[in-house]
Write a protein that holds these residues in place. Structure first.
Motif, PDB file in Angstrom:
ATOM      1  N   HIS A 265      14.700  64.875 -11.116  1.00 38.31           N
ATOM      2  CA  HIS A 265      15.268  65.824 -12.075  1.00 38.31           C
ATOM      3  C   HIS A 265      16.729  65.488 -12.360  1.00 38.31           C
ATOM      4  O   HIS A 265      17.144  65.453 -13.536  1.00 38.31           O
ATOM      5  CB  HIS A 265      15.164  67.257 -11.544  1.00 38.31           C
ATOM      6  N   LEU A 266      17.500  65.237 -11.314  1.00 40.18           N
ATOM      7  CA  LEU A 266      18.912  64.897 -11.533  1.00 40.18           C
ATOM      8  C   LEU A 266      19.058  63.570 -12.255  1.00 40.18           C
ATOM      9  O   LEU A 266      19.945  63.400 -13.102  1.00 40.18           O
ATOM     10  CB  LEU A 266      19.641  64.868 -10.186  1.00 40.18           C
ATOM     11  N   ALA A 267      18.153  62.621 -11.976  1.00 36.39           N
ATOM     12  CA  ALA A 267      18.168  61.346 -12.688  1.00 36.39           C
ATOM     13  C   ALA A 267      17.832  61.551 -14.162  1.00 36.39           C
ATOM     14  O   ALA A 267      18.423  60.899 -15.051  1.00 36.39           O
ATOM     15  CB  ALA A 267      17.194  60.369 -12.038  1.00 36.39           C
ATOM     16  N   SER A 268      16.898  62.462 -14.459  1.00 35.18           N
ATOM     17  CA  SER A 268      16.502  62.718 -15.840  1.00 35.18           C
ATOM     18  C   SER A 268      17.642  63.310 -16.663  1.00 35.18           C
ATOM     19  O   SER A 268      17.674  63.175 -17.890  1.00 35.18           O
ATOM     20  CB  SER A 268      15.290  63.652 -15.880  1.00 35.18           C
ATOM     21  N   LEU A 269      18.566  63.996 -15.986  1.00 33.08           N
ATOM     22  CA  LEU A 269      19.747  64.541 -16.659  1.00 33.08           C
ATOM     23  C   LEU A 269      20.858  63.508 -16.804  1.00 33.08           C
ATOM     24  O   LEU A 269      21.921  63.803 -17.367  1.00 33.08           O
ATOM     25  CB  LEU A 269      20.274  65.752 -15.872  1.00 33.08           C
ATOM     26  N   GLY A 270      20.625  62.305 -16.261  1.00 35.39           N
ATOM     27  CA  GLY A 270      21.633  61.253 -16.338  1.00 35.39           C
ATOM     28  C   GLY A 270      22.795  61.463 -15.395  1.00 35.39           C
ATOM     29  O   GLY A 270      23.898  60.951 -15.624  1.00 35.39           O
ATOM     30  N   LEU A 271      22.547  62.195 -14.289  1.00 36.12           N
ATOM     31  CA  LEU A 271      23.635  62.570 -13.376  1.00 36.12           C
ATOM     32  C   LEU A 271      23.705  61.702 -12.132  1.00 36.12           C
ATOM     33  O   LEU A 271      24.767  61.590 -11.518  1.00 36.12           O
ATOM     34  CB  LEU A 271      23.480  64.034 -12.971  1.00 36.12           C
ATOM     35  N   ALA A 272      22.576  61.135 -11.703  1.00 33.60           N
ATOM     36  CA  ALA A 272      22.539  60.404 -10.436  1.00 33.60           C
ATOM     37  C   ALA A 272      21.312  59.499 -10.424  1.00 33.60           C
ATOM     38  O   ALA A 272      20.458  59.574 -11.311  1.00 33.60           O
ATOM     39  CB  ALA A 272      22.497  61.385  -9.264  1.00 33.60           C
ATOM     40  N   GLU A 273      21.261  58.652  -9.397  1.00 37.13           N
ATOM     41  CA  GLU A 273      20.136  57.734  -9.250  1.00 37.13           C
ATOM     42  C   GLU A 273      19.402  58.002  -7.951  1.00 37.13           C
ATOM     43  O   GLU A 273      20.016  58.403  -6.968  1.00 37.13           O
ATOM     44  CB  GLU A 273      20.641  56.292  -9.255  1.00 37.13           C
TER      45      GLU A 273
END
Length: 273
Positions: A265-273
């Protein structure tokens, strides 16, 4: 300040580690072991458990930490006998950390919702609390410095995000820093009138070297995967991006099976890997 996306880690136990081992190793993700806060384990064959965990982590070169003991006590007890017991427990935690090669141990903040309204009612209360914590942690901090293991103080009920920062600075050691639990901060924001989660990041600044990432509805300590609650993750990661301290970003979920979903989910927001 870095422009690349941060790499997420996780808080896992000996039971959940095998399912996530490949995920951890593929990016050498940071890891927090969550078995050794238990008094029954610390008072029994904890080395046997630690050896099993070390074997599971063969090939892992990410940063390693543990959650220290916290059940049944606070680090600012007024009772000297209780303080001695707390010191003993935390020293046991550091012994585990050194055995594992961990370089961080999470402990819990002493500040309560009661303190938010009452700590400054008497002129010496705030300093007295710090001195009680100092009495509890003096030997612990000395051992942490010797073991090269950072102690990070996690918010629990903290309504004023500056309280922990002032406490950590007053303890006067480079091995005492700040932990942020996003869900605890979100609970405090919605239920007790504390500021939103990103304010806790800003308050800590580069004293912040550890983050528990978990989502909540602001009512209870849910430890949901990011995306299941109402935390404003874009604001949180925008604040984190200002830091130079490179905090460990640890998904601390009640259901360890949801770790990768929370990370996705956080990756989908472009926030983390």
């Amino acid at each position: 300040m870095t422009t690349k996306l941060p790499v997420l880690g996780a808080a896992l136990s000996i039971k959940s580690l095998p399912a996530h081992r490949d995920w951890l190793l593929e990016r050498q993700r940071d890891l927090e072991i969550q078995d050794f806060f238990r008094a029954d384990l610390l008072d029994s064959d904890w080395r046997g458990t630690a050896r099993e965990i070390k074997a599971m982590l063969d090939g892992h070169t990410g940063r390693l930490g543990i959650h220290g003991p916290f059940w049944g006590f606070k680090i600012d007890s007024h009772d000297p006998m209780i303080r001695r017991a707390v010191t003993k427990r935390l020293l046991q935690g550091l012994e585990v950390a050194e055995f594992l090669g961990a370089t961080q141990m999470v402990i819990h903040s002493p500040y309560t919702t009661w303190d938010a309204n009452n700590i400054d009612m008497l002129p010496d209360n705030r300093e007295a609390l710090i001195e009680r914590v100092r009495a509890t942690l003096t030997d612990v901090i000395a051992s942490a410095e010797q073991a090269n293991c950072e102690i990070v103080i996690e918010n629990i009920e903290d309504k004023n995000p500056q309280d922990r920062v002032g406490l950590a600075k007053a303890l006067g050691s480079s091995k005492v820093r700040i932990s942020l639990d996003t869900g605890h901060a979100n609970y405090a924001h919605h239920s007790t009138g504390a500021p939103p989660v990103d304010y806790y990041v800003d308050a800590a600044g580069d004293m912040l070297t550890h983050v528990h990432l978990q989502d909540t509805d602001g009512y209870a300590d849910r430890h949901w995967a990011p995306g299941e609650g109402n935390i404003r993750w874009v604001a949180v990661f925008r604040a984190l991006a200002k830091l130079n301290s490179n905090p460990r970003l640890i998904l601390e979920l009640r259901n360890h099976d949801q770790v990768r979903a929370g990370a996705a989910h956080l990756a989908s927001l472009g926030l983390a890997e």
